[in-house]
Scaffold this active site. Structure first.
Site, short mmCIF file in Angstrom:
data_model
loop_
_atom_site.label_atom_id
_atom_site.label_comp_id
_atom_site.label_asym_id
_atom_site.label_seq_id
_atom_site.Cartn_x
_atom_site.Cartn_y
_atom_site.Cartn_z
N ASP A 1 42.68 -32.04 -1.07
CA ASP A 1 43.99 -31.38 -1.08
C ASP A 1 45.11 -32.27 -1.60
OD1 ASP A 1 42.71 -29.17 0.07
OD2 ASP A 1 42.97 -29.99 2.07
N LYS B 1 45.13 -31.53 -6.76
CA LYS B 1 44.34 -31.64 -8.00
C LYS B 1 44.54 -30.40 -8.86
CE LYS B 1 40.70 -31.98 -5.42
NZ LYS B 1 41.27 -32.14 -4.09
N GLY C 1 39.79 -25.48 -2.23
CA GLY C 1 40.89 -24.52 -2.38
C GLY C 1 41.96 -25.20 -3.20
N HIS C 2 42.12 -24.76 -4.44
CA HIS C 2 43.06 -25.40 -5.36
C HIS C 2 44.21 -24.44 -5.65
CE1 HIS C 2 39.43 -27.97 -6.88
NE2 HIS C 2 39.78 -28.23 -5.65
N GLN D 1 37.38 -31.68 -3.60
CA GLN D 1 37.47 -32.59 -2.45
C GLN D 1 38.12 -33.91 -2.88
OE1 GLN D 1 33.96 -30.99 -2.76
NE2 GLN D 1 35.19 -29.36 -1.93
P1 GDP Z 1 43.88 -29.41 -4.18
O1 GDP Z 1 42.79 -28.90 -3.31
O2 GDP Z 1 43.79 -30.86 -4.41
O3 GDP Z 1 44.02 -28.63 -5.47
O4 GDP Z 1 45.25 -29.20 -3.35
P2 GDP Z 1 45.67 -27.89 -2.53
O5 GDP Z 1 46.08 -26.85 -3.48
O6 GDP Z 1 44.64 -27.53 -1.53
O7 GDP Z 1 46.89 -28.46 -1.71
C1 GDP Z 1 48.04 -28.95 -2.31
C2 GDP Z 1 49.23 -28.12 -1.81
O8 GDP Z 1 50.42 -28.77 -2.16
C3 GDP Z 1 49.32 -26.75 -2.46
O9 GDP Z 1 49.87 -25.84 -1.53
C4 GDP Z 1 50.28 -26.97 -3.62
O10 GDP Z 1 50.96 -25.80 -4.04
C5 GDP Z 1 51.23 -27.96 -3.00
N1 GDP Z 1 51.87 -28.91 -3.92
C6 GDP Z 1 51.37 -29.45 -5.06
N2 GDP Z 1 52.21 -30.39 -5.53
C7 GDP Z 1 53.25 -30.45 -4.67
C8 GDP Z 1 54.42 -31.27 -4.59
O11 GDP Z 1 54.66 -32.15 -5.40
N3 GDP Z 1 55.26 -31.03 -3.53
C9 GDP Z 1 55.01 -30.09 -2.59
N4 GDP Z 1 55.89 -29.94 -1.61
N5 GDP Z 1 53.92 -29.32 -2.63
C10 GDP Z 1 53.03 -29.51 -3.64
P1 IMO Z 2 39.69 -29.43 -2.02
O1 IMO Z 2 38.89 -29.34 -3.31
C1 IMO Z 2 39.96 -30.87 2.09
C2 IMO Z 2 36.19 -31.14 4.31
C3 IMO Z 2 36.00 -30.18 5.47
C4 IMO Z 2 35.12 -31.02 6.37
C5 IMO Z 2 34.21 -31.76 5.37
C6 IMO Z 2 32.86 -31.11 5.16
O2 IMO Z 2 40.55 -28.25 -1.77
O3 IMO Z 2 40.39 -30.74 -1.95
P2 IMO Z 2 32.05 -28.91 3.88
O4 IMO Z 2 32.42 -27.46 4.09
O5 IMO Z 2 32.34 -29.40 2.51
O6 IMO Z 2 30.66 -29.22 4.33
O7 IMO Z 2 33.03 -29.71 4.91
O8 IMO Z 2 34.92 -31.77 4.14
N1 IMO Z 2 36.52 -30.48 3.03
C7 IMO Z 2 37.73 -30.50 2.47
N2 IMO Z 2 38.90 -31.00 2.93
N3 IMO Z 2 39.87 -30.30 0.86
C8 IMO Z 2 38.72 -29.82 0.39
O9 IMO Z 2 38.57 -29.37 -0.88
C9 IMO Z 2 37.59 -29.87 1.22
N4 IMO Z 2 36.29 -29.46 1.08
C10 IMO Z 2 35.66 -29.84 2.18
O10 IMO Z 2 37.22 -29.86 6.09
O11 IMO Z 2 35.88 -31.98 7.04
MG MG Z 3 42.53 -27.92 -1.49
#
Ligand code: GDP
Ligand code: IMO
Ligand code: MG
Length: 449
Positions: free
Chosen positions: A13, A16, A40-41, A229
């Site tokens: 998270d 990316k 979840g991106h 991840q």
């Molecule tokens: P990923 O899994 O690495 O793609 O990241 P996620 O999408 O799960 O989580 C990142 C969260 O931060 C999302 O809700 C984005 O919309 C939000 N986000 C991304 N860049 C920024 C930033 O620079 N500032 C803030 N406040 N939120 C951001």
């Molecule tokens: P993105 O791509 C954050 C964590 C789960 C758990 C561990 C194992 O959005 O960054 P799994 O279901 O993969 O066997 O769970 O990994 N986990 C993540 N945490 N972002 C993710 O993906 C994750 N994918 C798995 O919460 O601790």
């Molecule tokens: Mg994510």
């Protein structure tokens, strides 16, 4: 320069998805090489929010071919839901998406096994998986005899393979369900028909992807590799056993995609300006206090897939120096810097004290990490709201000092800074990192089995 990688350097998270979406402006192909629907991106563009799980974040651009490689474990229902969501919102997916026939398929029994085994570490602790069947599907891949790949769904003998596997799975589930709980029945005919339906629906997208990617890099096409991840969740090099089941650090790019490391010419390590973790496992800098609340609220730190609150803490330079080295990061993108505003001081963990000894190397043993007491360097905070910043000169000196200190501690330049979820809320600190459009992709030939 054909291959660029975007790798999360923490526990997932790191934003990316946002970065991949931005960088696809100058890439013809985006390849997702590991993980599955546990990811979840989030991409925010023109006020619209997109949540992607299996399909690479490049799909929102017209000229990009998105490849889901054989290193991914693919839940077809999830993929179809995502395709439907994108098409219903006007994003063309046809001719832009290729799913590897080598990808292993997630079946309902994997999700059930994930539910049963998730909490059953011998220590009594829980990994806290996303419950998407990821670990059990990868286990079957490695075990081979109970594995089903996407290409298998189209084989004439698939029914007999399926019958054999579901029989073994029934016996396994019967034996592994806790005493006294209702045995979950697997309805073979129903599952088989369901998966035949999925296979038909996905037919036009499924095909060979390794040669496609090799052809792309060998012919000089820019390919972007999208990690899921984060490196600290890597099955081999992360905080085992509190990890995911694939190589989510930079070492997974080649094994997952089939593209040798020699083609990867640029690796961008993505970091949040602080630390978060969702699920079980140690987070040495966790702040179970007002600072943690500040980060969680301002950063809206709730899991994209499971909506669980993410645990929050200060930036950990010990952990991220390790993951930056492990992933071969050339440069760093520091995301969510805006979240740190309005704190009087900000802290960076620069060492751990483990059982009385000060260390600056990330430990290999989980018990050492559990016992690690962070040693902090304290920097002055800033009160200004950063979300309107578009250039480095818009950032307060203390915020610049903070990101430069991160770069110094990780021995890599911070080239990208993000101050909000939108594409526009991004600062490119050098011309090299600024995406420029590339020629249209003329080879979006459709893959069929
Ligand atoms: P990923 O899994 O690495 O793609 O990241 P996620 O999408 O799960 O989580 C990142 C969260 O931060 C999302 O809700 C984005 O919309 C939000 N986000 C991304 N860049 C920024 C930033 O620079 N500032 C803030 N406040 N939120 C951001
Ligand atoms: P993105 O791509 C954050 C964590 C789960 C758990 C561990 C194992 O959005 O960054 P799994 O279901 O993969 O066997 O769970 O990994 N986990 C993540 N945490 N972002 C993710 O993906 C994750 N994918 C798995 O919460 O601790
Ligand atoms: Mg994510």
């Amino acid at each position: 320069m054909p291959g660029t990688c975007v790798i999360g350097l923490q526990w997932g998270d790191e934003a990316k998805g946002k970065l991949v979406d931005i960088l696809t402006e100058n890439h013809n192909v985006v390849a997702r090489y590991q993980g599955g629907a546990n990811a979840g991106h989030t991409v925010v563009s023109d006020g619209e929010t997109w949540k992607l799980s299996l399909i690479p974040s490049g799909i929102l651009r017209d000229n990009v071919t998105c490849v889901v490689t054989g290193g991914v474990v693919l839940d077809p229902a999830s993929a179809i839901r995502e395709i439907d969501m994108l098409e219903s919102r006007g994003v063309r997916v046809t001719d832009k998406l290729r799913l590897s026939d080598r990808a292993h398929v997630v079946f309902p029994w994997h999700v059930i096994e994930d539910g049963i085994l998730n909490g059953s570490l011998s220590s009594g602790e829980s990994i806290g998986t996303t419950g998407r069947g990821i670990g059990p599907c990868y286990r079957d891949k490695v075990g081979r005899s109970l594995a089903i790949r996407l290409g298998d769904l189209y084989r004439s003998d698939f029914r007999s393979t399926f019958n054999h596997i579901i029989e073994v799975k029934r016996r396994f589930l019967e034996a592994s369900q806790p005493a006294g709980s209702n045995v979950i029945e697997l309805d073979g005919d129903k599952i088989f028909d369901q998966y035949q339906g999925y296979a038909e629906r996905l037919r036009d997208y499924v095909g060979e992807t390794t040669n496609y990617l090799l052809d792309s890099v060998e012919s000089g096409k820019p390919v972007l590799f999208e990690g899921a991840q984060g490196a600290l969740l890597d099955i081999d090099h992360g905080t085992f056993p509190f990890v995911t089941s694939s190589n989510s650090s930079g070492v997974g790019v080649s094994s997952g995609s089939g593209v040798p490391g020699r083609w990867i010419t640029r690796t961008i390590g993505v970091l949040k300006a602080y630390s978060t973790r969702v699920g079980g496992g140690p987070l040495p800098t966790e702040q179970d206090n007002n600072v943690g609340k500040h980060l969680q609220q301002r950063g809206n730190e709730f899991g994209t897939v499971t909506q669980r609150p993410r645990r929050c803490g200060w930036f950990d330079a010990v952990a991220t120096r390790y993951s930056a080295r492990l992933s071969g990061a050339d440069e760093l993108a520091v995301m969510l810097l805006d979240v740190l505003a309005e704190l009087d001081e900000v802290k960076i963990c620069t060492g751990y004290r483990i059982n009385g000894t000060v260390v600056d190397q990330f430990p290999s043993q989980i018990d050492d990490l559990k016992n690690a007491e962070p040693i902090y360097e304290i920097l002055p905070g800033w009160q200004e709201d950063l979300t309107g910043a578009r250039n480095e000169s818009d950032l307060p000196a203390n915020a610049i000092g903070y990101i430069d200190r991160i770069g110094e501690l990780l021995s890599r330049p911070v080239t990208i800074v993000s101050v909000g979820p939108d594409r526009e809320q991004t600062i490119f600190r050098t011309d090299r990192t600024k995406p420029a459009p590339c020629p249209p992709n003329t080879q979006q030939e459709r893959a069929t089995v």
